[in-house]
Design a protein around this motif. Structure first.
Motif, PDB file in Angstrom:
ATOM      1  N   LEU A 271      54.407 -21.973 -14.943  1.00  0.00           N
ATOM      2  CA  LEU A 271      53.951 -22.462 -13.640  1.00  0.00           C
ATOM      3  C   LEU A 271      53.213 -23.784 -13.792  1.00  0.00           C
ATOM      4  O   LEU A 271      53.500 -24.762 -13.085  1.00  0.00           O
ATOM      5  N   TYR A 272      52.272 -23.834 -14.711  1.00  0.00           N
ATOM      6  CA  TYR A 272      51.480 -25.036 -14.932  1.00  0.00           C
ATOM      7  C   TYR A 272      52.351 -26.156 -15.504  1.00  0.00           C
ATOM      8  O   TYR A 272      52.246 -27.321 -15.090  1.00  0.00           O
ATOM      9  N   GLY A 273      53.237 -25.816 -16.441  1.00  0.00           N
ATOM     10  CA  GLY A 273      54.103 -26.823 -17.036  1.00  0.00           C
ATOM     11  C   GLY A 273      55.040 -27.459 -16.028  1.00  0.00           C
ATOM     12  O   GLY A 273      55.367 -28.645 -16.133  1.00  0.00           O
TER      13      GLY A 273
ATOM     14  N   MET B 166      64.345 -19.233 -11.672  1.00  0.00           N
ATOM     15  CA  MET B 166      64.873 -18.969 -10.339  1.00  0.00           C
ATOM     16  C   MET B 166      63.774 -18.979  -9.279  1.00  0.00           C
ATOM     17  O   MET B 166      63.995 -19.436  -8.154  1.00  0.00           O
ATOM     18  N   LEU B 167      62.595 -18.487  -9.619  1.00  0.00           N
ATOM     19  CA  LEU B 167      61.500 -18.526  -8.661  1.00  0.00           C
ATOM     20  C   LEU B 167      61.042 -19.959  -8.410  1.00  0.00           C
ATOM     21  O   LEU B 167      60.858 -20.382  -7.263  1.00  0.00           O
ATOM     22  N   LEU B 168      60.864 -20.721  -9.482  1.00  0.00           N
ATOM     23  CA  LEU B 168      60.338 -22.075  -9.332  1.00  0.00           C
ATOM     24  C   LEU B 168      61.322 -23.002  -8.638  1.00  0.00           C
ATOM     25  O   LEU B 168      60.914 -24.021  -8.052  1.00  0.00           O
ATOM     26  N   ARG B 169      62.608 -22.682  -8.640  1.00  0.00           N
ATOM     27  CA  ARG B 169      63.580 -23.489  -7.905  1.00  0.00           C
ATOM     28  C   ARG B 169      63.324 -23.437  -6.399  1.00  0.00           C
ATOM     29  O   ARG B 169      63.801 -24.305  -5.658  1.00  0.00           O
ATOM     30  N   ASN B 170      62.598 -22.426  -5.952  1.00  0.00           N
ATOM     31  CA  ASN B 170      62.351 -22.260  -4.524  1.00  0.00           C
ATOM     32  C   ASN B 170      61.070 -22.942  -4.050  1.00  0.00           C
ATOM     33  O   ASN B 170      60.579 -22.655  -2.952  1.00  0.00           O
ATOM     34  N   GLY B 171      60.510 -23.799  -4.872  1.00  0.00           N
ATOM     35  CA  GLY B 171      59.385 -24.605  -4.438  1.00  0.00           C
ATOM     36  C   GLY B 171      58.080 -23.836  -4.329  1.00  0.00           C
ATOM     37  O   GLY B 171      57.799 -22.927  -5.123  1.00  0.00           O
TER      38      GLY B 171
ATOM     39  N   ASP C 178      67.542 -28.515 -10.927  1.00  0.00           N
ATOM     40  CA  ASP C 178      66.130 -28.584 -10.567  1.00  0.00           C
ATOM     41  C   ASP C 178      65.924 -28.317  -9.091  1.00  0.00           C
ATOM     42  O   ASP C 178      66.578 -28.908  -8.247  1.00  0.00           O
ATOM     43  N   GLY C 179      64.980 -27.435  -8.794  1.00  0.00           N
ATOM     44  CA  GLY C 179      64.562 -27.237  -7.423  1.00  0.00           C
ATOM     45  C   GLY C 179      63.273 -27.968  -7.197  1.00  0.00           C
ATOM     46  O   GLY C 179      62.717 -28.593  -8.093  1.00  0.00           O
ATOM     47  N   PRO C 180      62.727 -27.878  -6.014  1.00  0.00           N
ATOM     48  CA  PRO C 180      61.520 -28.619  -5.683  1.00  0.00           C
ATOM     49  C   PRO C 180      60.312 -28.201  -6.488  1.00  0.00           C
ATOM     50  O   PRO C 180      59.349 -28.943  -6.585  1.00  0.00           O
ATOM     51  N   GLY C 181      60.348 -26.991  -7.065  1.00  0.00           N
ATOM     52  CA  GLY C 181      59.179 -26.548  -7.803  1.00  0.00           C
ATOM     53  C   GLY C 181      59.343 -26.536  -9.297  1.00  0.00           C
ATOM     54  O   GLY C 181      58.526 -25.955  -9.999  1.00  0.00           O
TER      55      GLY C 181
END
Length: 347
Positions: free
Chosen positions: A290-292, A227-232, A341-344
């Motif tokens: 994060l890295y992946g 959910m965090l990474l979807r926010n770029g 998929d989000g931008p991040g």
């Protein structure tokens, strides 16, 4: 590099008394996990009670019920009324969680004011509504309250998420003691977002009956990362802050243990019934996600102090597996709204 995640139990020892060595001191498992340890034990106990009650009710109903009555056939669907020349109605996302703030204890008033002002619970509610198709399911109450050190949790019996005002004070103390600086609002917000998504994951697993294999705490961490990474870029920063706080907590605990000669940690996590990974492992896991997800933007996390190079080699596959596991389970439950998929997320 700054980072953070979720927080501890206000420094209470096993019988509920505050440890004189500070709120981040804990036994056997790492300091920031301890409140969740007690919360998870309560969760498992409540789930067992719910399962027993359901089984007994089913057995009693089977014994007492009369002849079976055929179920009515599906009702013919009626087309929605339209107005000549009007545009099609726009679907409004149904709320997955509804936020309620309880009156804080006197000691938590400043923390309550901070959380209300930051609107992190409302932000998570909006993100979940945009990501999930909740249909006609009842929303899960998300209650923000004074927890007296018990920590955030999901209660499967009441089907509600509980988030704690007092975690803000505990987080501030972690940063003062481990990072030797004041926690910024962004640090505190990142911690709360990760905690909210983590506890929301437990609610989704329960309410949707998701058949996800693996440790539920690890799965909840993976959902929070998703959910965090979807926010770029902003979500990437928040996940990185989360990981750093887990690392700080682990280092603070080790330093405290060495200073006091305390060997309680050698008892192992089984002694406490904790399902969480150790703090340092959680930090590394989150850096791996994060890295992946975006290796080109996060090469600086590589190294022995952050993400081991050997582990990093498999992080793209590890993150893809974690993300796919969740999205496939949600899709199978008919609860996935749109693009995964989000931008991040690297998708």
């Amino acid at each position: 590099m700054t980072m953070d995640g979720d927080l501890g139990d206000g420094g209470r020892d096993g019988d509920g008394d505050r440890d004189a060595r500070g709120p981040w001191r804990r036994t056997a498992t790492s300091s920031r996990t301890r409140s969740r340890t007690r919360a998870r034990i309560r969760t498992r106990t409540r789930r067992a009670a719910v399962a027993t009650a359901v089984a007994l009710a089913a057995a009693g109903g089977a014994a007492c019920q009369g002849p079976a009555v055929p179920a009515p056939g599906p009702a013919a669907s009626k087309p929605a009324p339209t107005v000549s020349g009007s545009r099609p109605a726009v679907s409004v996302p149904r709320q997955v969680v509804t936020v309620r703030y309880e009156d804080p204890a006197p000691a938590d008033r400043d923390d309550a004011g901070f959380l209300r002002g930051q609107q992190t619970a409302e932000a998570v509610a909006a993100d979940l509504a945009g990501f999930l198709d909740w249909g006609d399911r009842a929303p899960v109450p998300l209650v923000v309250r004074s927890c007296a050190g018990e920590g955030p949790s999901y209660d499967p019996e009441a089907r509600r998420i509980e988030i704690c005002y007092d975690e803000i004070t505990e987080t501030r103390q972690l940063f003062r003691e481990a990072a030797r600086r004041q926690a910024e609002d962004g640090d505190l917000r990142s911690i709360q977002l990760e905690t909210l998504f983590h506890e929301s994951a437990h609610a989704l697993i329960d309410v949707l009956g998701l058949g996800l294999a693996g440790n539920e705490e690890d799965l909840a961490d993976q959902f929070a990362a998703l959910m965090l990474l979807r926010n770029g870029a902003s979500g990437e920063r928040q996940l990185r802050i989360t990981a750093e706080a887990w690392r700080m907590s682990a280092e603070l605990y080790v330093a405290d243990e060495e200073a006091t000669g305390d060997e309680e940690a050698t008892e192992g996590e089984e002694a406490t019934g904790d399902d969480h990974a150790p703090d340092l492992a959680r930090a590394v896991n989150q850096l791996c996600y994060l890295y992946g997800a975006a290796p080109g933007r996060h090469r600086d996390v590589l190294g022995t102090a952050g993400l081991p190079t050997v582990r990093a080699a498999g992080c793209a596959q590890e993150w893809n597996t974690a993300r796919t596991r969740w999205t496939q389970a949600l899709r199978a439950a008919g609860a996935l709204r749109g693009p995964t998929d989000g931008p991040g997320t690297g998708g």
